[in-house]
Design a protein around this motif. Structure first.
Motif, PDB file in Angstrom:
ATOM      1  N   LEU A   1       0.855  -1.181   0.000  1.00  0.00           N
ATOM      2  CA  LEU A   1       0.000   0.000   0.000  1.00  0.00           C
ATOM      3  C   LEU A   1       0.890   1.230   0.000  1.00  0.00           C
ATOM      4  O   LEU A   1       1.733   1.390   0.882  1.00  0.00           O
TER       5      LEU A   1
ATOM      6  N   VAL B   1       1.164   5.425  -0.018  1.00  0.00           N
ATOM      7  CA  VAL B   1       0.405   6.614   0.368  1.00  0.00           C
ATOM      8  C   VAL B   1       1.227   7.849   0.001  1.00  0.00           C
ATOM      9  O   VAL B   1       2.345   8.025   0.483  1.00  0.00           O
TER      10      VAL B   1
ATOM     11  N   CYS C   1      -1.877   9.665  -6.572  1.00  0.00           N
ATOM     12  CA  CYS C   1      -1.295   8.330  -6.763  1.00  0.00           C
ATOM     13  C   CYS C   1      -0.267   8.314  -7.896  1.00  0.00           C
ATOM     14  O   CYS C   1       0.533   7.387  -8.002  1.00  0.00           O
TER      15      CYS C   1
ATOM     16  N   HIS D   1      -7.658   9.919   6.942  1.00  0.00           N
ATOM     17  CA  HIS D   1      -6.950   9.232   5.849  1.00  0.00           C
ATOM     18  C   HIS D   1      -6.659   7.776   6.216  1.00  0.00           C
ATOM     19  O   HIS D   1      -6.715   6.886   5.357  1.00  0.00           O
TER      20      HIS D   1
ATOM     21  N   GLN E   1      -7.702   4.460   4.108  1.00  0.00           N
ATOM     22  CA  GLN E   1      -6.765   3.438   3.636  1.00  0.00           C
ATOM     23  C   GLN E   1      -7.220   2.036   4.060  1.00  0.00           C
ATOM     24  O   GLN E   1      -7.104   1.071   3.288  1.00  0.00           O
TER      25      GLN E   1
ATOM     26  N   VAL F   1       3.479  -1.179   3.948  1.00  0.00           N
ATOM     27  CA  VAL F   1       3.055   0.178   3.598  1.00  0.00           C
ATOM     28  C   VAL F   1       4.280   1.043   3.346  1.00  0.00           C
ATOM     29  O   VAL F   1       5.236   1.038   4.126  1.00  0.00           O
TER      30      VAL F   1
END
Length: 293
Positions: free
Chosen positions: A30, A32, A39, A77, A81, A95
């Motif tokens: 993931l 961020v 993105c 946020h 997620q 992450v």
């Protein structure tokens, strides 16, 4: 991102999150992004690591994700997620977070340790010693980002030129990956348009990072192994960094059982990800996280 899958995740209040996934052979990662990015930030990482299974959403109020009607916060946020993981049926992930995204990553790991295996933090996530103390200072500090919002950009080239001149002077304005990244900011992509960025959300998020104890509290609660890669400079050669080596050493001394750190010399904040050499260093750190037993 190339060869990606697009997903829309519905959130309370009618909001939606735009998510891109580039499938790969690694465990899912993931990613961020930072305060004023989307993105598209991960274009350089994807080119450097074509095998990585990478999931990246536009944070609320950025790109194709709609803004919140209430105050934007790191905690908000984090829950977004987690909703992304749920929508993609991903139980536990590694992450990687850049800048604001690193602060989101740390708080996510602190609040949901069952969903996060490791953290790779890119010039963020650790509380900063030298930081603004009032909201007005934040608005001044991020005037270059907020200034993007006042123009209907005639084309992508004009927007790229502004970003490089005002925000990231060490980036190459002719880099095709930079064009691909920044095209996702604009309403009409390569044909320009308004920047898809909610200015209030930007300042709200910066206030949560700099004006509250959120980041420090999350770091204290952290139980997930983390690596920090930090830049030598902030915005161009010779500028004061977000973190000095002494400041990072003090954090590692307290949290050394979990937090490891390395300096990326010769790069500024944007260059940690948005250059090929920075992306190579970031991917190397990510691979060390992925290799943990």
């Amino acid at each position: 991102m190339s060869a990606h899958l697009d997903v829309e995740v519905t959130r309370p209040g009618g909001r939606t999150l735009h998510v891109r996934r580039r499938p790969g052979s690694t465990p899912p990662v993931l990613a961020v992004h930072g305060l004023s990015s989307t993105c598209g930030l991960w274009e350089w990482v994807l080119e450097e690591a074509p095998d990585v299974d990478l999931v990246a959403a536009d944070l609320s109020g950025r790109g194709l994700s709609t803004p919140r009607s209430d105050v934007s916060t790191i905690a908000g946020h984090v829950e977004d997620q987690v909703a992304v993981l749920d929508a993609l049926e991903l139980e536990r992930v590694d992450v990687v977070g850049m800048s604001l995204g690193a602060f989101v990553a740390v708080q996510m790991a602190a609040a949901h340790p069952d969903r996060v295996r490791t953290l790779t933090l890119l010039d963020g996530g650790v509380p900063m010693v030298r930081r603004p103390t009032r909201r007005e200072q934040l608005e001044a500090a991020f005037a270059d980002r907020l200034g993007r919002l006042a123009t209907d950009w005639p084309d992508l080239g004009a927007y790229v030129g502004y970003v490089v001149s005002q925000t990231a002077p060490l980036l190459d304005p002719t880099d095709p990956l930079l064009a691909r990244c920044l095209a996702h900011d604009l309403e009409r992509g390569t044909d320009g348009g308004r920047v898809r960025l909610d200015g209030r959300a930007l300042v709200d998020d910066a206030a949560d990072v700099f004006l509250t104890g959120t980041a420090a509290e999350a770091l204290v609660a952290l139980r997930v192994p983390a690596q920090l890669l930090y830049a030598e400079w902030s915005t161009g050669a010779g500028t004061p960094p977000a973190y000095t080596t002494d400041e990072v050493a003090a954090v590692v001394a307290v949290h050394g059982s979990l937090v490891q750190a390395g300096l990326l010399p010769g790069h500024d904040h944007a260059g940690v990800v948005m250059t090929r050499t920075g992306a190579a260093a970031s991917v190397a750190a990510l691979r060390r996280s992925l290799a943990r037993a």
